[in-house]
Write a protein that holds these residues in place. Structure first.
Motif, PDB file in Angstrom:
ATOM      1  N   ALA A  80       0.833  -1.200   0.000  1.00 33.23           N
ATOM      2  CA  ALA A  80       0.000   0.000   0.000  1.00 33.23           C
ATOM      3  C   ALA A  80       0.872   1.256   0.000  1.00 33.23           C
ATOM      4  O   ALA A  80       0.612   2.207  -0.747  1.00 33.23           O
ATOM      5  N   ARG A  81       1.901   1.251   0.852  1.00 37.42           N
ATOM      6  CA  ARG A  81       2.812   2.410   0.880  1.00 37.42           C
ATOM      7  C   ARG A  81       3.513   2.576  -0.464  1.00 37.42           C
ATOM      8  O   ARG A  81       3.688   3.698  -0.956  1.00 37.42           O
ATOM      9  N   ALA A  82       3.898   1.466  -1.087  1.00 42.35           N
ATOM     10  CA  ALA A  82       4.569   1.537  -2.375  1.00 42.35           C
ATOM     11  C   ALA A  82       3.652   2.150  -3.431  1.00 42.35           C
ATOM     12  O   ALA A  82       4.091   2.960  -4.262  1.00 42.35           O
ATOM     13  N   GLN A  83       2.358   1.800  -3.408  1.00 39.71           N
ATOM     14  CA  GLN A  83       1.430   2.401  -4.371  1.00 39.71           C
ATOM     15  C   GLN A  83       1.254   3.897  -4.127  1.00 39.71           C
ATOM     16  O   GLN A  83       1.137   4.681  -5.075  1.00 39.71           O
ATOM     17  N   VAL A  84       1.239   4.300  -2.876  1.00 40.28           N
ATOM     18  CA  VAL A  84       1.154   5.733  -2.567  1.00 40.28           C
ATOM     19  C   VAL A  84       2.377   6.453  -3.127  1.00 40.28           C
ATOM     20  O   VAL A  84       2.268   7.522  -3.758  1.00 40.28           O
ATOM     21  N   GLU A  85       3.555   5.887  -2.917  1.00 42.44           N
ATOM     22  CA  GLU A  85       4.780   6.518  -3.407  1.00 42.44           C
ATOM     23  C   GLU A  85       4.829   6.513  -4.927  1.00 42.44           C
ATOM     24  O   GLU A  85       5.333   7.459  -5.543  1.00 42.44           O
ATOM     25  N   LEU A  86       4.276   5.481  -5.553  1.00 42.80           N
ATOM     26  CA  LEU A  86       4.202   5.465  -7.004  1.00 42.80           C
ATOM     27  C   LEU A  86       3.356   6.626  -7.505  1.00 42.80           C
ATOM     28  O   LEU A  86       3.739   7.327  -8.460  1.00 42.80           O
ATOM     29  N   ALA A  87       2.203   6.837  -6.887  1.00 47.71           N
ATOM     30  CA  ALA A  87       1.301   7.900  -7.315  1.00 47.71           C
ATOM     31  C   ALA A  87       1.882   9.291  -7.082  1.00 47.71           C
ATOM     32  O   ALA A  87       1.553  10.235  -7.802  1.00 47.71           O
ATOM     33  N   GLU A  88       2.771   9.415  -6.111  1.00 47.41           N
ATOM     34  CA  GLU A  88       3.380  10.730  -5.822  1.00 47.41           C
ATOM     35  C   GLU A  88       4.425  11.124  -6.851  1.00 47.41           C
ATOM     36  O   GLU A  88       4.789  12.299  -6.957  1.00 47.41           O
ATOM     37  N   ARG A  89       4.971  10.176  -7.605  1.00 48.85           N
ATOM     38  CA  ARG A  89       5.884  10.429  -8.728  1.00 48.85           C
ATOM     39  C   ARG A  89       7.135  11.212  -8.327  1.00 48.85           C
ATOM     40  O   ARG A  89       7.635  12.034  -9.094  1.00 48.85           O
ATOM     41  N   ARG A  90       7.654  10.933  -7.151  1.00 50.68           N
ATOM     42  CA  ARG A  90       8.882  11.625  -6.747  1.00 50.68           C
ATOM     43  C   ARG A  90      10.142  10.842  -7.102  1.00 50.68           C
ATOM     44  O   ARG A  90      11.245  11.335  -6.942  1.00 50.68           O
ATOM     45  N   HIS A  91       9.972   9.620  -7.579  1.00 58.33           N
ATOM     46  CA  HIS A  91      11.094   8.737  -7.858  1.00 58.33           C
ATOM     47  C   HIS A  91      11.399   8.716  -9.357  1.00 58.33           C
ATOM     48  O   HIS A  91      10.623   9.203 -10.182  1.00 58.33           O
ATOM     49  N   VAL A  92      12.537   8.127  -9.697  1.00 54.85           N
ATOM     50  CA  VAL A  92      12.887   7.842 -11.090  1.00 54.85           C
ATOM     51  C   VAL A  92      13.165   6.351 -11.188  1.00 54.85           C
ATOM     52  O   VAL A  92      13.986   5.814 -10.443  1.00 54.85           O
ATOM     53  N   GLY A  93      12.477   5.665 -12.098  1.00 50.21           N
ATOM     54  CA  GLY A  93      12.658   4.227 -12.227  1.00 50.21           C
ATOM     55  C   GLY A  93      11.472   3.472 -11.660  1.00 50.21           C
ATOM     56  O   GLY A  93      10.382   4.023 -11.455  1.00 50.21           O
ATOM     57  N   LYS A  94      11.681   2.186 -11.385  1.00 49.94           N
ATOM     58  CA  LYS A  94      10.601   1.301 -10.991  1.00 49.94           C
ATOM     59  C   LYS A  94      10.609   1.024  -9.492  1.00 49.94           C
ATOM     60  O   LYS A  94      11.655   0.930  -8.856  1.00 49.94           O
ATOM     61  N   LEU A  95       9.403   0.872  -8.937  1.00 54.04           N
ATOM     62  CA  LEU A  95       9.212   0.416  -7.565  1.00 54.04           C
ATOM     63  C   LEU A  95       8.815  -1.059  -7.639  1.00 54.04           C
ATOM     64  O   LEU A  95       7.958  -1.438  -8.444  1.00 54.04           O
ATOM     65  N   VAL A  96       9.431  -1.880  -6.802  1.00 51.30           N
ATOM     66  CA  VAL A  96       9.306  -3.329  -6.953  1.00 51.30           C
ATOM     67  C   VAL A  96       9.019  -4.009  -5.612  1.00 51.30           C
ATOM     68  O   VAL A  96       9.677  -3.710  -4.609  1.00 51.30           O
ATOM     69  N   LEU A  97       8.048  -4.928  -5.600  1.00 49.39           N
ATOM     70  CA  LEU A  97       7.784  -5.765  -4.441  1.00 49.39           C
ATOM     71  C   LEU A  97       8.633  -7.040  -4.540  1.00 49.39           C
ATOM     72  O   LEU A  97       8.776  -7.615  -5.625  1.00 49.39           O
ATOM     73  N   GLU A  98       9.174  -7.462  -3.418  1.00 50.75           N
ATOM     74  CA  GLU A  98       9.889  -8.741  -3.333  1.00 50.75           C
ATOM     75  C   GLU A  98       9.142  -9.597  -2.310  1.00 50.75           C
ATOM     76  O   GLU A  98       9.347  -9.481  -1.105  1.00 50.75           O
ATOM     77  N   PRO A  99       8.226 -10.458  -2.783  1.00 52.40           N
ATOM     78  CA  PRO A  99       7.301 -11.161  -1.876  1.00 52.40           C
ATOM     79  C   PRO A  99       7.955 -12.039  -0.820  1.00 52.40           C
ATOM     80  O   PRO A  99       7.330 -12.297   0.212  1.00 52.40           O
ATOM     81  N   HIS A 100       9.148 -12.517  -1.066  1.00 51.68           N
ATOM     82  CA  HIS A 100       9.788 -13.375  -0.078  1.00 51.68           C
ATOM     83  C   HIS A 100      10.751 -12.578   0.813  1.00 51.68           C
ATOM     84  O   HIS A 100      11.447 -13.157   1.643  1.00 51.68           O
ATOM     85  N   GLN A 101      10.752 -11.255   0.626  1.00 58.12           N
ATOM     86  CA  GLN A 101      11.547 -10.379   1.507  1.00 58.12           C
ATOM     87  C   GLN A 101      10.794 -10.225   2.815  1.00 58.12           C
ATOM     88  O   GLN A 101       9.586  -9.995   2.841  1.00 58.12           O
ATOM     89  N   ARG A 102      11.495 -10.334   3.918  1.00 55.67           N
ATOM     90  CA  ARG A 102      10.841 -10.213   5.239  1.00 55.67           C
ATOM     91  C   ARG A 102      11.278  -8.927   5.946  1.00 55.67           C
ATOM     92  O   ARG A 102      12.341  -8.413   5.670  1.00 55.67           O
TER      93      ARG A 102
END
Length: 359
Positions: free
Chosen positions: A337-359
């Motif tokens: 959810a936080r990653a989607q918020v940051e995606l919508a804010e467009r402050r980054h350059v490049g891709k935001l990525v989930l790593e499902p097995h990251q703890r």
């Protein structure tokens, strides 16, 4: 029948962690749950997700807003809830269904998220992973075996591979439909976004000279991706700024912005030039004098995603590591959810990525 074991971690679990979209709405409608692990059916494979990249389509699907009139909907129309989002997936095949040989099991794969309208090489997408069917915001995902492409010993990380399918597939479709070739001069709008940055890299890879339109604070990153010139869209008249660095005109415009720039910028094209549009961040309704097209043999092209043949090209690029996607940040599933918020804010350059097995 499905193979029983995951070569990475022993027997396959009966359940998995996933981010579930429960309704259209804000980030709060994304819930992290333990759900039954999917089982591959005939013609399908089960993939242990190594990484799943985020896209604007994820946000628009969650919000139910693709800019079309009517009730909230996904990309192709109403979607069923609950839904697991995520169309960009890289991982490892761990099981297969009936009618699929065991050859892919254990292979590192890049998933084509599309289901197409035919079996032709130039077929068009009619369904997308994470929208019309459950996707990669999970520890495991089931896909048609023909859409799991082995990438062998690609030097790209799973996060980099997962950044490719939708953004780079869309950008490759635009570059191809724009006829971009070595020696051309190409303008890329929205160049710091996922598709825009991919278009900069892919046009450069093809040997074109790239004029990128970006925003203050992201110019250096866009230049590092391969742009020969970067125009600050907030520093004045964008069309005149492009004209100043490309006074003899351009061969193609790769546009994810549309709006007023589309109409004002057509004059930048050389005779026979192509304007390819795949987004409308600055507006979807524009006044257009069609004489500006036919009197100079200009081509205005709409472009959505890729074809099977183009995805094969993308897989070859991935296998060779010929283009390296820019990964801005990675997140655990619980941070979706936080990653989607940051995606919508467009402050980054490049891709935001989930790593499902990251703890």
């Amino acid at each position: 029948m499905a193979t029983p074991d995951d070569p990475l971690s022993g027997p396959l679990p009966d359940t998995m962690r996933a981010v579930v979209l429960t309704a259209h709405g804000g980030p709060e409608v994304l819930e992290v749950r333990d759900v039954p692990r999917p089982v591959p059916g005939p013609g399908e494979v089960l993939v242990r997700v190594g990484a799943a990249a985020l896209n604007n389509t994820d946000v628009w699907t969650r919000e139910g807003d693709y800019g079309r009139p009517g009730p909230p909907a996904g990309w192709r129309g109403p979607i069923a809830f609950p839904r697991i989002q995520g169309g960009d997936v890289a991982g490892t095949v761990v099981a297969h269904g009936e009618g699929v040989g065991p050859e892919l099991v254990g292979s590192r794969v890049l998933l084509d998220p599309a289901v197409y309208d035919s079996e032709r090489p130039d077929a068009l997408p009619v369904d997308i992973l994470g929208s019309e069917r459950d996707g990669g915001y999970a520890e495991y995902v089931v896909v048609p075996a023909v859409r799991a492409h082995a990438v062998g010993d690609s030097p790209l990380t799973d996060a980099e591979l997962a950044s490719l399918p939708i953004a780079y597939g869309t950008a490759l479709g635009m570059v191809e439909r724009g006829g971009v070739a070595a020696g051309h001069t190409v303008v890329v709008t929205g160049a710091s976004g996922g598709v825009g940055l991919a278009a900069v890299q892919l046009a450069t890879y093809r040997g074109a000279s790239v004029v990128a339109v970006s925003s203050t604070g992201k110019i250096d990153a866009v230049r590092s991706a391969g742009a020969d010139h970067v125009v600050d869209r907030r520093a004045g008249d964008v069309v005149e700024a492009v004209r100043a660095v490309a006074p003899h005109g351009v061969d193609a415009v790769i546009d994810v912005v549309a709006g007023p720039t589309l109409v004002a910028g057509l004059d930048l094209l050389r005779d026979g030039g192509r304007w390819v549009v795949a987004g409308a961040l600055d507006g979807h309704t524009v006044p257009l004098d069609v004489r500006s097209l036919y009197l100079r043999n200009l081509v205005l092209v709409g472009s959505t995603m890729h074809t099977p043949a183009l995805f094969e090209q993308l897989v070859e690029i991935a296998r060779a590591g010929a283009v390296r996607p820019v990964v801005a940040a990675t997140y655990a599933l619980a941070e979706a959810a936080r990653a989607q918020v940051e995606l919508a804010e467009r402050r980054h350059v490049g891709k935001l990525v989930l790593e499902p097995h990251q703890r």
